[in-house]
Design an enzyme around this catalytic site. Structure first.
Site, PDB file in Angstrom:
ATOM      1  N   GLY A   1       0.485  -5.164   1.079  1.00 47.11           N
ATOM      2  CA  GLY A   1      -0.666  -5.242   0.192  1.00 47.11           C
ATOM      3  C   GLY A   1      -0.354  -5.884  -1.141  1.00 47.11           C
TER       4      GLY A   1
ATOM      5  N   GLU B   1      -0.778  -9.440  -0.609  1.00 44.73           N
ATOM      6  CA  GLU B   1      -2.206  -9.734  -0.466  1.00 44.73           C
ATOM      7  C   GLU B   1      -2.894  -9.833  -1.825  1.00 44.73           C
ATOM      8  OE1 GLU B   1      -3.612  -7.992   3.760  1.00 44.73           O
ATOM      9  OE2 GLU B   1      -2.534  -6.558   2.505  1.00 44.73           O
TER      10      GLU B   1
ATOM     11  N   GLU C   1       3.494  -5.691   7.451  1.00 44.40           N
ATOM     12  CA  GLU C   1       2.778  -4.552   8.035  1.00 44.40           C
ATOM     13  C   GLU C   1       3.162  -4.238   9.476  1.00 44.40           C
ATOM     14  OE1 GLU C   1       0.119  -5.981   4.674  1.00 44.40           O
ATOM     15  OE2 GLU C   1       1.444  -6.882   6.176  1.00 44.40           O
TER      16      GLU C   1
ATOM     17  N   ALA D   1       0.846  -1.182   0.000  1.00 41.20           N
ATOM     18  CA  ALA D   1       0.000   0.000   0.000  1.00 41.20           C
ATOM     19  C   ALA D   1       0.891   1.244   0.000  1.00 41.20           C
ATOM     20  CB  ALA D   1      -0.918  -0.001   1.213  1.00 41.20           C
TER      21      ALA D   1
END
Length: 256
Positions: free
Chosen positions: A109, A112, A132, A64
């Site tokens: 992310g 993910e 994270e 992210a």
């Protein structure tokens, strides 16, 4: 498509590329919105296979966009997480097999996104991690749920708790990726996989994907019932009739 995401469709294979190499393909809100649009377009154009990758030589997706989210309030963070969940769920439920071509960093992310795909192929240069906790947060786009289902509970806990980064070979040994190939062979290897899948019966693959996904989302009895109904529903379709006729006639099938 132009902008942070590109879409190319060739012989039934939709290749969606995260195109922000200057930021290691970090996923900001604009990129996530564009990803949703690309997935919608690929579905509308009846793609038989989805390939997800990153532009450049360094990253699949480094995660992210920290610059965007650093000062989020809780409601803003919730909205950003929801957008990420929309994207990963759209990949997971895309009505065709999805392949992650992991050509570099797949962190946070970015990992993910790869976890939401059906198959994962990594370049030998790839580095993967659910990182994270290094930022004082937890995975927010499905990592806490999909990672244990893929690699097992304790392995997932170790990866998340310690934020470990693993190279491609270790990722393969952990079950994070299915194949590891030389960097200059990644595109060709993924293209061959995608071509083989695109030649297979489209509706049967979509049904198989949905049934396997059900195994992660429901109990055994409900999953078996779903499988039975899905299996029966394919009888009478062109591909079922053609596949079985070709078998009996000892010839190659001509699927739709």
């Amino acid at each position: 498509m132009t902008g942070p995401i590109s879409l190319a469709l060739d012989d039934g294979v939709a290749t969606v590329t995260i195109d922000r190499p200057e930021s290691l393909n970090a996923l900001n809100s604009a990129a996530l919105d564009a990803l949703l649009d690309a997935l919608d377009e690929a579905e509308e154009r009846e793609a038989r296979v989805l390939v997800l990758t990153g532009a450049g030589e360094t990253a699949f997706a480094a995660g992210a966009d920290i610059e965007e989210m650093a000062d989020f309030s809780t409601p803003e963070a919730h909205a950003y997480a929801s957008l990420g969940h929309d994207v990963t769920r759209a990949i997971e439920t895309f009505p065709a097999p999805a392949i992650a071509a992991i050509n570099g960093y797949a962190l946070g992310g970015g990992l993910e996104l790869a976890l939401a795909c059906d198959l994962r192929v990594a370049s030998e240069r790839a580095v993967l991690g659910q990182t994270e906790t290094d930022l004082g947060i937890v995975p927010g786009w499905g990592g806490t749920q999909r990672l244990p289902r893929l690699v097992g509970d304790e392995t997932a806990r170790r990866l998340v708790y310690f934020g470990d980064r693993v190279d491609a070979q270790d990722a393969h040994e952990l079950g994070l990726v299915g194949d590891v190939v030389a960097n200059d062979e990644l595109d060709g290897h993924v293209a061959a996989l995608a071509s083989d899948l695109a030649a297979r019966p489209r509706f049967a693959l979509a049904a198989a994907k949905e049934a396997i996904t059900q195994s992660h989302e429901t109990d055994l009895a409900a999953g078996l019932d779903f499988e039975r109904r899905t299996w029966a529903s394919l009888f009478g379709t062109h591909d079922q009739r053609e596949g079985m006729a070709a078998f009996l006639e000892e010839r190659d099938p001509a699927f739709e």
